[in-house]
Design an enzyme around this catalytic site. Structure first.
Site, PDB file in Angstrom:
ATOM      1  N   ARG A   1       0.789  -1.008  -0.015  1.00  0.00           N
ATOM      2  CA  ARG A   1      -0.017  -0.057  -0.194  1.00  0.00           C
ATOM      3  C   ARG A   1       0.892   1.209   0.206  1.00  0.00           C
ATOM      4  O   ARG A   1       1.760   1.402   1.156  1.00  0.00           O
ATOM      5  CB  ARG A   1      -1.041  -0.065   1.278  1.00  0.00           C
ATOM      6  CG  ARG A   1      -1.831   1.206   1.205  1.00  0.00           C
ATOM      7  CD  ARG A   1      -3.065   1.167   2.536  1.00  0.00           C
ATOM      8  NE  ARG A   1      -3.954   2.109   2.225  1.00  0.00           N
ATOM      9  CZ  ARG A   1      -4.186   3.135   2.862  1.00  0.00           C
ATOM     10  NH1 ARG A   1      -2.920   3.268   3.929  1.00  0.00           N
ATOM     11  NH2 ARG A   1      -4.848   4.079   2.643  1.00  0.00           N
ATOM     12  N   GLY A   2       0.915   1.987  -1.337  1.00  0.00           N
ATOM     13  CA  GLY A   2       1.776   2.984  -1.151  1.00  0.00           C
ATOM     14  C   GLY A   2       1.692   4.027  -0.197  1.00  0.00           C
ATOM     15  O   GLY A   2       2.927   4.472   0.258  1.00  0.00           O
ATOM     16  N   GLU A   3       0.548   4.493   0.439  1.00  0.00           N
ATOM     17  CA  GLU A   3       0.501   5.400   1.462  1.00  0.00           C
ATOM     18  C   GLU A   3       1.119   5.174   2.584  1.00  0.00           C
ATOM     19  O   GLU A   3       1.715   5.946   3.354  1.00  0.00           O
ATOM     20  CB  GLU A   3      -0.879   5.860   1.640  1.00  0.00           C
ATOM     21  CG  GLU A   3      -1.808   6.521   0.385  1.00  0.00           C
ATOM     22  CD  GLU A   3      -3.295   6.651   0.908  1.00  0.00           C
ATOM     23  OE1 GLU A   3      -3.434   6.868   2.044  1.00  0.00           O
ATOM     24  OE2 GLU A   3      -4.144   6.930   0.112  1.00  0.00           O
ATOM     25  N   ASP A   4       1.337   3.978   2.733  1.00  0.00           N
ATOM     26  CA  ASP A   4       1.866   3.345   4.218  1.00  0.00           C
ATOM     27  C   ASP A   4       3.429   3.292   4.095  1.00  0.00           C
ATOM     28  O   ASP A   4       4.173   3.522   4.882  1.00  0.00           O
ATOM     29  CB  ASP A   4       1.319   1.927   4.483  1.00  0.00           C
ATOM     30  CG  ASP A   4      -0.223   2.026   4.877  1.00  0.00           C
ATOM     31  OD1 ASP A   4      -0.581   3.094   5.060  1.00  0.00           O
ATOM     32  OD2 ASP A   4      -0.694   1.111   5.102  1.00  0.00           O
ATOM     33  N   THR A   5       3.763   2.771   2.666  1.00  0.00           N
ATOM     34  CA  THR A   5       5.421   2.305   2.814  1.00  0.00           C
ATOM     35  C   THR A   5       6.149   2.815   1.514  1.00  0.00           C
ATOM     36  O   THR A   5       7.281   2.281   1.473  1.00  0.00           O
ATOM     37  CB  THR A   5       5.465   0.805   3.045  1.00  0.00           C
ATOM     38  OG1 THR A   5       5.131   0.136   1.651  1.00  0.00           O
ATOM     39  CG2 THR A   5       4.796   0.118   4.254  1.00  0.00           C
ATOM     40  N   ARG A   6       5.484   3.273   0.529  1.00  0.00           N
ATOM     41  CA  ARG A   6       6.181   3.469  -0.658  1.00  0.00           C
ATOM     42  C   ARG A   6       7.520   4.229  -0.271  1.00  0.00           C
ATOM     43  O   ARG A   6       8.476   3.789  -1.081  1.00  0.00           O
ATOM     44  CB  ARG A   6       5.293   4.477  -1.436  1.00  0.00           C
ATOM     45  CG  ARG A   6       5.980   4.712  -2.916  1.00  0.00           C
ATOM     46  CD  ARG A   6       4.785   5.459  -3.833  1.00  0.00           C
ATOM     47  NE  ARG A   6       3.614   5.153  -4.125  1.00  0.00           N
ATOM     48  CZ  ARG A   6       3.278   4.090  -4.829  1.00  0.00           C
ATOM     49  NH1 ARG A   6       4.344   3.568  -5.738  1.00  0.00           N
ATOM     50  NH2 ARG A   6       2.034   3.524  -5.047  1.00  0.00           N
TER      51      ARG A   6
ATOM     52  N   GLY B   1      -0.891   5.971 -19.254  1.00  0.00           N
ATOM     53  CA  GLY B   1      -2.177   5.819 -20.087  1.00  0.00           C
ATOM     54  C   GLY B   1      -2.246   4.342 -20.133  1.00  0.00           C
ATOM     55  O   GLY B   1      -3.332   3.889 -20.794  1.00  0.00           O
TER      56      GLY B   1
ATOM     57  N   GLU C   1      -5.151  -7.402  -6.066  1.00  0.00           N
ATOM     58  CA  GLU C   1      -3.824  -7.724  -6.390  1.00  0.00           C
ATOM     59  C   GLU C   1      -3.586  -9.219  -5.494  1.00  0.00           C
ATOM     60  O   GLU C   1      -3.096 -10.201  -6.273  1.00  0.00           O
ATOM     61  CB  GLU C   1      -2.708  -7.023  -5.881  1.00  0.00           C
ATOM     62  CG  GLU C   1      -2.445  -5.844  -6.883  1.00  0.00           C
ATOM     63  CD  GLU C   1      -1.313  -4.655  -6.516  1.00  0.00           C
ATOM     64  OE1 GLU C   1      -1.100  -3.825  -7.058  1.00  0.00           O
ATOM     65  OE2 GLU C   1      -0.443  -5.182  -5.528  1.00  0.00           O
TER      66      GLU C   1
END
Length: 1119
Positions: free
Chosen positions: A22-27, A55, A89
């Site tokens: 999850r990008g917001e947590d660990t990106r 795209g 995913e």
């Protein structure tokens, strides 16, 4: 038996790893660090913000990336479940893992695995919201829940309160292992290297040892580089720095080659740091700085000089603790330099079975040749003599060809070796420093393979060579070896390479080559008179007698080495080459050597099986002659006058059956070391002045049946070897003073003394003999089959301090004197066929060989020194021998702890008190009637083998393995009282994951009765090195005529307890006795070879049916 491993890349995979997070947590934090570490480790990783094009449909792109990845890492964070993209995913990943071999690795970043699996805590709150929002899509929510449970239950990596950096390193290491990534390309078929690889892996993984360098050496094409690449691929990620430097020899010979190698090494270890070095000396300092502060794995491939190592690595003391250096080389003496803690590993050629497998994999894509190609494939394997390179090259050249074309190709190879193979092998020959060593190599390749080293030295020294140093240079480059019998040996393909070098001197005209060894070429040169002065050596041995003219040799006036067999020459011997150093002529047809035959420069004259009556009619002066061999010349009645042979060192007259006496002029031979009169049956006396031969070391009198006595003058000589086998001895009375002169004999040439011992003496005459006749200098004494009695052997043997080898075989003795333990130099004691021998006293600790074959009265042997660690022990046909202390023991089953047997889960044996059990090598065996394997043996299979995967029991440890084998006679076998069973039982157990194997052949076993089945039950204490999921192969072989019906395996577990173990099994005194067996002495190139049977023990025990007297030859072949 080795099994080929085909390495196949995963089809259609563009990525090694798919990274789900999850990008917001660990990106920008943990996931970014993990992604960077994966990329730096060379692991191609998909991350959506790097790989998806602008795209592109995100869902389609993600699904495609998952399908094109071999492994997925799911980073579970506190808010992971709040993203439906992440959950979708996850569902795709789990579906993928169920249908193909897609690996899933969960990482729990700031969340507990239980919360993920049970959807509790923060995950529970999120899913409560999902159920409200997706009320119309509850199947989708349940799919998310199931996917979370499935992945969380896999275990994985949990951060908790650990540091992130080492946590990430552990993840990357695990991913590398799971992907089985190979940074170096190796052959897809690896056969016969498992044990070498296992040994190197153990060393690489041992960080405690101070041994930091391993040298792997062997002939070209034997697989050194393949093995080095394999272990590098398996271990490189366990080191902070690593580098594989290929083709050191070739690269170092180029302009600035060593500098290029240093730069590559520094680049591999320092990664992205700039490498600025401009000369080798500067490079050495930079390398020191790079390797002194980190654990490194460095492979130096194909090193041929120590200066290369010094320039690349520098001093061993610079290495950081735990670092490892592997060097591959053809130069055996590279390790002779003073590098402390250097391990040496010689890579041997493959055996026939492994050779056939490797050849078949490369040619047919399977481990055996198809029908119709078996016989011709064996011919190819025999030609290659275990060299992997040759097997691979010939497989490639023969692929797709008909059998008749194979036959033509093989015939061609016999004349003209394969160019690719020759190119590799010739590197070692071309590395020889000068023509001196190369000429020695070519002479050996063409004429002297298999011959005695000292014999060859005598010949080549007289040809003007410095042979001793030359041979050592050939040994150093693995071009030759010298075996335990002091014979010069050479691999067949290296021999062919040397002969091809000679053939290329004049491909079309053999008469212009320096050496002629080929039958057809030699015949052409001799018959058509096409020889020239270029020919320096020739051998010609037709299968049947051939008559030729002497003119064929007349043009070869530079000829120094000549070997003929079954050849008659007509013409004037004045034309014979006059520079001969070595003349070996088997079957010489004349009654004496003509006076016109110029032999002045001869060093060695051999005329075995000749028709000579006398060597020559007039005295000859041969000042250079060192060896004279007239053995098996049955018409010889007299020896020559020796006054013209002042430098003779070896006189061999073996089996000259009509020789009556030795010329008294032998007294002039003050350099003679060997006098061999074996089987001179009509020799009546020895020369009166024999004692004047102070240089004589070896005297062989075996089979001299007409000799009345050994002369007393022997005591005055410096003999080291005396062999009197087969002469019935009549002991002379001796006084106490005489006894003080007691001596024995010795051997500088032990092998030459031990031939034809077992033939009993024929004829009534006895030889007068006393130990007082023997000199103190003796090292070897052989008195086999001499009718010696107990009172013939002195009670006090302490007066024999030099004795090393003693053969008393075939004598009616009951015991040896206790004082034999005082012979502190004794190395070999042969007592075979002493059928009345009942007792062996304590033997000296120096003993390395003991032979009690067919000592039928022996029941128990104790106190054997160095048993099976240094001692070679043979005991064929000892029918009453029940125990060799420290080796094996037979005892009634009633003496065994039955509770322990039950605890081990072997069988219910309480009703079988009449049977015996065998203990050896930490293995417990019993043979009982039966045809069914107990049901608790969880792994069973019909036939002679079984494979299974280990399933560990939680909270328990494996302490051994039980094996149950059902066997019977082959049907429709009809055993008779004279039925012969040849071979021996053999069990092979192999852990295919770690490469370790255990091979066992029991000393005793039971032959089944007619129409009966038997069970072989055994417990293997030391087969406990197994981990969960390991694949184990078990194969069982029986002697010819006996069939394995079924095999069963039961793993024995014991509960693990805190600080203690269960009292049920391993604490038992009986089990401790079983565990005390030391099996380290049985470590072998292919694993553990357990059992004493492979030393040649004849199995004639534990047989209770009518076939007891029919077992004649348990000597054999492994089924």
């Amino acid at each position: 038996m080795a099994k080929a491993k085909a390495q196949e890349a995963s089809s259609g995979c563009n990525y090694d790893v798919f990274l789900s997070f999850r990008g917001e947590d660990t990106r920008k934090k943990f996931t970014d660090h993990l992604y960077t570490a994966l990329i730096q480790a060379g692991i191609h990783t998909f991350r959506d913000d790097d790989e998806l094009k602008k795209g592109e449909n995100i869902e389609i792109g993600i699904k495609k990336a998952i399908e094109e990845s071999r492994l997925s890492i799911i980073v579970f964070s506190n808010g992971y479940a709040s993203s439906r993209w992440c959950l979708d995913e996850l569902v795709m990943i789990t579906k993928r893992s169920r249908t193909v071999e897609h690996i899933v690795v969960p990482v729990f970043y700031d969340v507990d695995p239980t919360e993920v699996s049970e959807q509790s805590g923060r995950f529970g709150e999120i899913f409560a919201a999902h159920e409200q929002y997706f009320m119309e899509e509850m199947n989708r929510v349940e799919g998310w829940r199931a996917a979370l449970r499935e992945v969380a239950d896999l275990g994985g990596f949990v951060l908790q309160d650990r540091y992130e950096a080492p946590f990430i390193r552990n993840i990357v290491k695990d991913i590398r292992s799971k992907l089985s990534r190979k940074v170096l390309n190796v052959s897809p078929y690896l056969v016969g290297i498992d044990f070498d690889v296992a040994r190197i892996n153990i060393w690489l993984q041992d960080v405690s040892t101070n041994t930091r360098i391993m040298i792997i050496y062997g002939i070209g094409g034997v697989g050194k580089t393949t093995i080095a690449k394999t272990v590098y691929n398996m271990n490189y990620d366990n080191f902070e720095g690593r580098s594989f430097l290929a083709n050191i020899k070739e690269t170092s010979e180029q302009l600035n080659g060593l500098l290029h190698i240093q730069r590559q090494l520094l680049s591999d270890i320092l990664k992205d740091q700039p490498i600025n070095i401009y000369n080798v000396d500067e490079g050495i300092i930079k390398v020191k700085e790079a390797i002194c502060c980190r654990r490194v794995l460095i492979v130096l491939d194909d090193v041929d000089h120590i200066d290369q190592f010094n320039a690349i690595i520098g001093m061993q003391k610079w290495l950081y603790p735990g670092s490892k250096i592997i060097i591959t080389t053809r130069y055996a003496s590279l390790f002779n330099v003073n590098y402390e803690g250097c391990l040496i590993l010689k890579i041997m050629e493959l055996d026939d079975d492994s050779s056939m497998q490797l050849f078949s994999w490369h040619l047919f894509g399977q481990d055996h040749p198809p029908e119709g190609f078996v016989k011709v494939s064996k011919r190819v394997v025999n030609y290659c003599s275990g060299l992997p390179l040759a097997l691979q090259v010939l497989a490639s050249s023969l692929r797709g060809k008909r059998v008749d074309l194979w036959e033509s190709e093989l015939r061609k190879l016999e004349e003209i070796p394969d160019g690719k193979i020759q190119k590799i092998l010739r590197i070692s020959c071309d590395s020889l420093q000068d023509d001196h060593d190369k000429n020695i190599f070519l002479d050996i390749a063409c004429f002297f393979v298999g011959m005695d080293k000292d014999y060859v030295v005598k010949i080549l020294d007289e040809c003007g060579f410095y042979t001793v140093v030359g041979l050592q240079n050939l040994i150093d480059r693995c071009l030759i070896t010298v075996n335990e019998h002091k014979q010069i040996m050479m691999h067949q393909l290296i021999r062919d390479m040397g002969r091809e070098i000679v053939r290329q001197e004049s491909p079309e005209d053999p008469g212009k080559r320096s050496r002629l060894w080929n039958h057809g070429d030699a015949l052409t040169a001799l018959k058509e008179n096409t020889g020239s002065e270029a020919v320096k050596a020739l051998t010609f041995s037709p299968p049947n007698e051939v008559e030729l003219k002497l003119e064929g040799l007349a043009k070869m006036q530079r000829l120094k080495l000549l070997q003929l067999c079954n050849v008659k020459l007509k013409g004037s011997y004045e034309d014979f080459p006059k520079n001969l150093v070595w003349l070996s002529w088997r079957g010489f047809s004349l009654k004496s050597i003509p006076i016109s035959f110029d032999l002045e420069k001869l060093a060695v004259l051999e005329m075995p099986h000749s028709y000579l009556k006398c060597l020559w009619e007039r005295n000859r002066n041969l000042p250079n002659l060192k060896i004279l061999n007239l053995s098996h010349s049955h018409f010889l009645v007299t020896t020559p006058n020796f006054r013209g042979l002042p430098n003779l060192e070896r006189l061999i007259l073996q089996d000259c059956i009509n020789l009556v006496e030795i010329d008294e002029s032998i007294e002039v031979l003050q350099r003679i070391v060997l006098l061999n009169l074996r089987d001179c049956k009509n020799l009546r006396k020895l020369p009166r002045k024999l004692a004047s031969l102070k240089s004589l070391e070896e005297l062989v009198l075996s089979g001299c049946l007409e000799l009345d006595e050994l002369p007393k003058v022997l005591a005055e000589m410096n003999l080291k070897v005396l062999v009197v086998d087969g002469n019935s001895i009549n002991q002379l009375n001796s006084t106490s003073d005489d006894a003080s002169k007691l001596n024995f004999l010795s051997a500088t040439s032990w092998d030459s003394t031990f031939h034809s011992w077992l033939s009993p003496r024929k004829g009534p005459k006895s030889m007068k003999f006393s130990f007082t006749f023997l000199p103190r200098t003796l090292v070897t004494l052989s008195l086999a089959n001499c009718n010696l009695l107990d009172d013939h052997i002195p009670k006090d043997l302490s007066m024999l301090p030099s004795l090393q080898h003693l053969n008393l075989g075939g004598n009616p003795i009951h015991a040896l004197p206790e004082s034999i333990s005082s012979l502190t130099s004794l190395r070999s004691l042969l007592l075979d066929h002493c059928e009345r021998l009942q007792y062996l006293p304590e033997l000296p600790p120096t003993l390395k060989e003991l032979d009690v074959n067919h000592c039928r009265s022996l029941e128990r042997i104790t106190n054997l020194p160095n048993l099976f660690r240094r001692l070679i022990f043979r005991s064929y046909g000892c029918e009453n021998l029940d125990e060799v202390e420290g080796a094996f023991k037979l005892q009634p089953i009633r003496n065994i702890d039955m509770e322990m047997i039950t605890a081990l889960g072997m069988f219910n044996l309480e009703s079988l008190e009449s049977f015996q059990v065998l203990h050896e090598c930490g293995i417990f065996s019993i043979y009982i009637p039966g045809s069914e394997i107990p049901g608790w043996y969880s792994y069973q299979n019909a036939g002679r083998s079984i494979s299974f995967n280990v399933n560990r029991v939680q909270g328990h440890k494996i302490i051994g393995l039980n094996l149950c084998v059902v066997y019977a006679f082959d049907q429709p076998a009809n055993p008779r009282s004279d039925y012969k069973i040849c071979g021996k039982p053999f069990t092979h157990i192999k852990n295919t994951n770690n490469g370790l194997s255990w091979n066992y052949s029991p000393t005793f076993y039971e032959i089944p009765g007619e129409q009966a089945y038997n069970l072989w039950l055994s417990h293997w204490k030391y087969v406990d090195k197994m981990e969960d999921g390991d694949e184990v192969f078990v194969g069982v072989g029986m002697p010819s005529g006996i069939q394995v019906i079924r095999v069963g395996v039961h793993l024995v577990y014991e509960e693990e307890k805190d600080g203690s173990q269960s009292q049920s099994i391993t604490s038992s005194s009986w089990y401790q006795d079983l565990s005390n067996a030391d099996v380290s002495a049985f470590r072998h190139r292919t694993g553990y070879i357990l059992g004493y049977n492979h030393y040649g023990r004849d199995v004639q025990k534990l047989r209770w049916d009518t076939l007891l007297n029919g077992i004649k030859c348990m000597i054999g072949q492994v089924s």
